[in-house]
Design an enzyme around this catalytic site. Structure first.
Site, PDB file in Angstrom:
ATOM      1  N   PRO A   1      66.213  54.786  58.731  1.00  0.00           N
ATOM      2  CA  PRO A   1      67.505  54.170  58.049  1.00  0.00           C
ATOM      3  C   PRO A   1      68.643  54.571  58.846  1.00  0.00           C
ATOM      4  CG  PRO A   1      66.987  56.598  57.345  1.00  0.00           C
ATOM      5  CD  PRO A   1      66.080  56.156  58.285  1.00  0.00           C
ATOM      6  N   ILE A   2      69.974  53.688  58.586  1.00  0.00           N
ATOM      7  CA  ILE A   2      71.244  53.812  59.373  1.00  0.00           C
ATOM      8  C   ILE A   2      72.324  54.248  58.499  1.00  0.00           C
ATOM      9  CG2 ILE A   2      70.581  52.172  60.874  1.00  0.00           C
ATOM     10  CD1 ILE A   2      72.674  50.202  59.490  1.00  0.00           C
TER      11      ILE A   2
ATOM     12  N   LEU B   1      73.529  57.167  57.820  1.00  0.00           N
ATOM     13  CA  LEU B   1      74.432  58.121  58.520  1.00  0.00           C
ATOM     14  C   LEU B   1      75.391  57.367  59.380  1.00  0.00           C
ATOM     15  CD1 LEU B   1      71.864  60.933  59.100  1.00  0.00           C
ATOM     16  CD2 LEU B   1      73.614  61.033  57.312  1.00  0.00           C
TER      17      LEU B   1
ATOM     18  N   LYS C   1      66.778  55.763  79.456  1.00  0.00           N
ATOM     19  CA  LYS C   1      66.677  54.528  78.627  1.00  0.00           C
ATOM     20  C   LYS C   1      67.986  55.061  77.699  1.00  0.00           C
ATOM     21  CE  LYS C   1      63.458  54.095  75.535  1.00  0.00           C
ATOM     22  NZ  LYS C   1      64.069  53.931  74.191  1.00  0.00           N
TER      23      LYS C   1
ATOM     24  N   ARG D   1      65.833  48.342  67.830  1.00  0.00           N
ATOM     25  CA  ARG D   1      66.608  49.294  67.074  1.00  0.00           C
ATOM     26  C   ARG D   1      67.855  49.975  67.659  1.00  0.00           C
ATOM     27  NH1 ARG D   1      66.770  52.321  62.556  1.00  0.00           N
ATOM     28  NH2 ARG D   1      68.122  53.457  63.588  1.00  0.00           N
TER      29      ARG D   1
ATOM     30  N   CYS E   1      60.453  50.973  61.786  1.00  0.00           N
ATOM     31  CA  CYS E   1      59.575  50.396  62.761  1.00  0.00           C
ATOM     32  C   CYS E   1      58.376  51.306  62.738  1.00  0.00           C
ATOM     33  CB  CYS E   1      60.178  50.918  64.129  1.00  0.00           C
ATOM     34  SG  CYS E   1      60.377  52.449  64.720  1.00  0.00           S
TER      35      CYS E   1
ATOM     36  N   ILE F   1      60.733  65.159  62.675  1.00  0.00           N
ATOM     37  CA  ILE F   1      61.781  64.287  63.019  1.00  0.00           C
ATOM     38  C   ILE F   1      61.695  62.939  62.269  1.00  0.00           C
ATOM     39  CG2 ILE F   1      63.427  63.005  64.695  1.00  0.00           C
ATOM     40  CD1 ILE F   1      63.821  66.062  64.824  1.00  0.00           C
TER      41      ILE F   1
HETATM   42  N1  EPU Z   1      68.134  59.105  60.118  1.00  0.00           N
HETATM   43  C1  EPU Z   1      68.757  58.991  58.871  1.00  0.00           C
HETATM   44  N2  EPU Z   1      69.689  58.327  58.723  1.00  0.00           N
HETATM   45  C2  EPU Z   1      70.367  57.532  59.808  1.00  0.00           C
HETATM   46  C3  EPU Z   1      69.813  57.867  61.006  1.00  0.00           C
HETATM   47  C4  EPU Z   1      68.746  58.567  61.222  1.00  0.00           C
HETATM   48  O1  EPU Z   1      67.955  59.563  57.949  1.00  0.00           O
HETATM   49  O2  EPU Z   1      71.429  57.124  59.505  1.00  0.00           O
HETATM   50  C5  EPU Z   1      67.027  60.159  60.343  1.00  0.00           C
HETATM   51  C6  EPU Z   1      65.718  59.298  60.763  1.00  0.00           C
HETATM   52  O3  EPU Z   1      65.095  58.605  60.075  1.00  0.00           O
HETATM   53  C7  EPU Z   1      65.098  60.568  61.563  1.00  0.00           C
HETATM   54  C8  EPU Z   1      66.072  61.232  62.137  1.00  0.00           C
HETATM   55  O4  EPU Z   1      67.445  61.124  61.288  1.00  0.00           O
HETATM   56  O5  EPU Z   1      64.309  61.222  60.896  1.00  0.00           O
HETATM   57  C9  EPU Z   1      66.472  61.282  63.805  1.00  0.00           C
HETATM   58  O6  EPU Z   1      66.858  60.029  63.845  1.00  0.00           O
HETATM   59  P1  EPU Z   1      67.873  59.472  65.085  1.00  0.00           P
HETATM   60  O7  EPU Z   1      68.981  58.835  64.233  1.00  0.00           O
HETATM   61  O8  EPU Z   1      68.460  60.977  65.548  1.00  0.00           O
HETATM   62  O9  EPU Z   1      67.182  58.383  65.801  1.00  0.00           O
HETATM   63  P2  EPU Z   1      67.854  57.427  66.631  1.00  0.00           P
HETATM   64  O10 EPU Z   1      69.166  57.806  66.978  1.00  0.00           O
HETATM   65  O11 EPU Z   1      67.586  56.198  65.983  1.00  0.00           O
HETATM   66  C10 EPU Z   1      66.931  58.144  69.251  1.00  0.00           C
HETATM   67  C11 EPU Z   1      65.910  57.590  70.124  1.00  0.00           C
HETATM   68  C12 EPU Z   1      64.770  57.678  69.853  1.00  0.00           C
HETATM   69  C13 EPU Z   1      64.421  59.286  69.582  1.00  0.00           C
HETATM   70  C14 EPU Z   1      65.431  59.763  68.400  1.00  0.00           C
HETATM   71  C15 EPU Z   1      65.235  61.288  68.407  1.00  0.00           C
HETATM   72  C16 EPU Z   1      67.421  55.890  71.216  1.00  0.00           C
HETATM   73  C17 EPU Z   1      67.701  54.568  71.816  1.00  0.00           C
HETATM   74  N3  EPU Z   1      66.324  56.246  70.372  1.00  0.00           N
HETATM   75  O12 EPU Z   1      66.703  57.389  67.957  1.00  0.00           O
HETATM   76  O13 EPU Z   1      63.824  57.411  71.085  1.00  0.00           O
HETATM   77  O14 EPU Z   1      63.027  59.497  68.989  1.00  0.00           O
HETATM   78  O15 EPU Z   1      66.684  59.409  68.870  1.00  0.00           O
HETATM   79  O16 EPU Z   1      65.589  61.949  69.271  1.00  0.00           O
HETATM   80  O17 EPU Z   1      68.247  56.699  71.876  1.00  0.00           O
HETATM   81  C18 EPU Z   1      62.040  56.621  72.146  1.00  0.00           C
HETATM   82  O18 EPU Z   1      62.792  56.496  73.146  1.00  0.00           O
HETATM   83  O19 EPU Z   1      60.916  56.422  72.028  1.00  0.00           O
HETATM   84  C19 EPU Z   1      62.593  56.941  70.729  1.00  0.00           C
HETATM   85  C20 EPU Z   1      62.194  56.488  69.351  1.00  0.00           C
END
Ligand code: EPU
Length: 420
Positions: free
Chosen positions: A121-122, A124, A22, A91, A115, A328
């Site tokens: 946050p976004i 980064l 996914k 998301r 969530c 995380i």
């Molecule tokens: N973070 C920031 N700023 C940002 C982006 C992230 O501070 O701009 C922080 C987040 O709050 C978190 C950490 O960085 O503490 C890691 O988040 P990441 O951005 O890596 O998460 P994501 O890319 O939004 C993906 C997966 C998640 C998975 C995470 C971590 C997808 C669609 N989602 O999310 O998957 O948990 O990476 O590996 O790829 C799931 O499948 O159940 C799921 C939640």
């Protein structure tokens, strides 16, 4: 709403085939927006999240059809404004921003909220777009990124919890069409990022270093259509491995990549679960009584946060104390209070859950709160004595393809019913 009704206590035995990932499929689907030419993506899992992404592509003007795991898509003419509600609901849809910005020099999407597992946050993603020369505006619930022309830059993308997976994907996609060279430092090393880079390179991008903390992208003027097969879902594979161990069964997991699952296999071994690797097949069985182990979730290649809840369900069955630390996401322990309904003894202390394992679990009605928490409840239900009803399994359907059918084939007593 639908629920799973599980009669626990039966060991899982037999073969299961893992679906496409996914979390690899979502950004790859978004990447098809980078070209006017048709793309074919295979092994796309049929999930509510992937169907949702197909709808988003269509709402932007692409033609897209997902049939028998193959997506045929053509984004000949697209617009840069995504439907507010479509994007807000998932998301993962944030990863359309990078491709739209690169292709149209403009992207306007609804700001994804937090969530249940944390604030999410976004900042980064936006930092990366800004470094590439985009101007960012947040207004009326939308985030808008605009540029005259993206230009390569060196960008440090590490955040408070380490690298960001979708942030790396987004900036990498945006940089493919930027002028000059982009270097992403502290990039996410997850296999899903590597798979995306592989697809982008097949489209004509010039990306090196994906899978390491430094990714170098040399911008090109245009990307073309390409075909790609999505990697198997390492989180689904881990979930079935853990379910096999929890029920004291023996499961042959087909189409799984052991090289994507090293940290999970290592912890399972430590907990006295044998994982035999035969090419892309893994055979999982227990070596007698489970052993308590400590786990800390980390960015890849550490133990994945997406397997933390399932592992907690397994460690409930291991006599002794296991300490599970979540590094995380700040509130990814929603499953703890629901597992307690089955008889689990878990205490939360800051980012750690102290699991006092080895107590008998007995079936109860429980409520799923998010995707991986749902999987943990299903695993605990399969191991518990009596009947467990897992409510709100729409969370589970977001990320597991036919989990109930796959479990039934392994001998589980599991039925999908209408929630009463
Ligand atoms: N973070 C920031 N700023 C940002 C982006 C992230 O501070 O701009 C922080 C987040 O709050 C978190 C950490 O960085 O503490 C890691 O988040 P990441 O951005 O890596 O998460 P994501 O890319 O939004 C993906 C997966 C998640 C998975 C995470 C971590 C997808 C669609 N989602 O999310 O998957 O948990 O990476 O590996 O790829 C799931 O499948 O159940 C799921 C939640």
């Amino acid at each position: 709403m639908e629920s799973f009704l599980i009669k626990g206590g039966r060991p899982l035995c037999g073969e299961v085939t893992i679906s496409g990932s996914k979390n690899a499929a979502l950004p790859i689907l978004a990447a098809t927006l980078l070209t006017q030419e048709p793309c074919v993506i295979r092994r796309v899992p049929d999930l509510s999240d992937t169907r949702f992404m197909v709808q988003i592509l269509q709402s932007l003007g692409a033609t897209a059809k997902l049939e028998n795991g193959t997506l045929t898509v053509c984004a000949r003419k697209i617009k840069g404004f995504a439907d507010y509600d479509l994007v807000r609901k998932m998301r993962g849809s944030i990863c359309i921003a990078g491709p739209l910005l690169a292709r149209l020099q403009r992207a306007r999407i609804s700001l994804p909220g937090g969530c249940i597992i944390g604030a999410r946050p976004i900042n980064l993603h936006l930092k990366g777009f800004q470094a590439l020369g985009a101007k960012i505006k947040i207004e009326g619930g939308y985030v808008e990124a605009v540029t005259k022309k993206l230009r390569g830059a060196t960008i440090f993308l590490g955040g408070r919890a380490g690298p960001t997976v979708l942030g790396t994907a987004n900036v990498m996609m945006a940089a493919t069409l930027a002028k000059g060279v982009t270097v992403i430092e502290s990039a996410a090393c997850e296999p899903e990022v590597v798979d995306l880079a592989k697809f982008l390179n097949a489209m004509g991008a010039r990306i090196e270093g994906a899978g390491s903390p430094t990714i170098t992208i040399t911008g090109v003027s245009k990307l073309h259509g390409a075909e790609h097969e999505v990697i198997p879902d390492r989180i689904e594979a881990a979930t079935f491995m853990i379910a096999a161990a929890a029920t004291n069964g023996e499961v042959i997991i087909k189409g799984a990549r052991a090289d994507h699952l090293r940290a999970v296999i290592d912890k399972l071994n430590e907990a006295r679960v044998t994982v035999e690797t035969r090419g892309e097949t893994l055979v999982v069985r227990r070596r007698g009584k489970l052993k308590a182990v400590d786990i800390t979730t980390l960015p890849h290649s550490g133990f994945p946060t997406d397997v933390q809840a399932q592992m907690m369900a397994l460690l409930l069955l291991a006599p002794g104390i296991s300490i599970i630390t979540e590094r995380i996401f700040e509130s990814r322990f929603m499953h703890v209070s629901e597992l307690a309904r089955l008889g689990a003894d878990i205490e939360i202390e800051g980012p750690s859950a102290i699991v006092k394992g080895g107590k008998a679990l007995s079936g109860a009605p429980v409520m799923a709160s998010d995707l991986r928490a749902s999987a943990a409840l299903v695993i605990a239900g399969l191991a518990a004595k009596g009947t467990t009803q897992v409510n709100r399994i729409y969370h589970l359907d977001r990320g597991y393809e036919q989990m109930d059918a796959k479990l039934r084939k392994l001998g589980a007593h599991i039925r999908r019913i209408q929630e009463k």
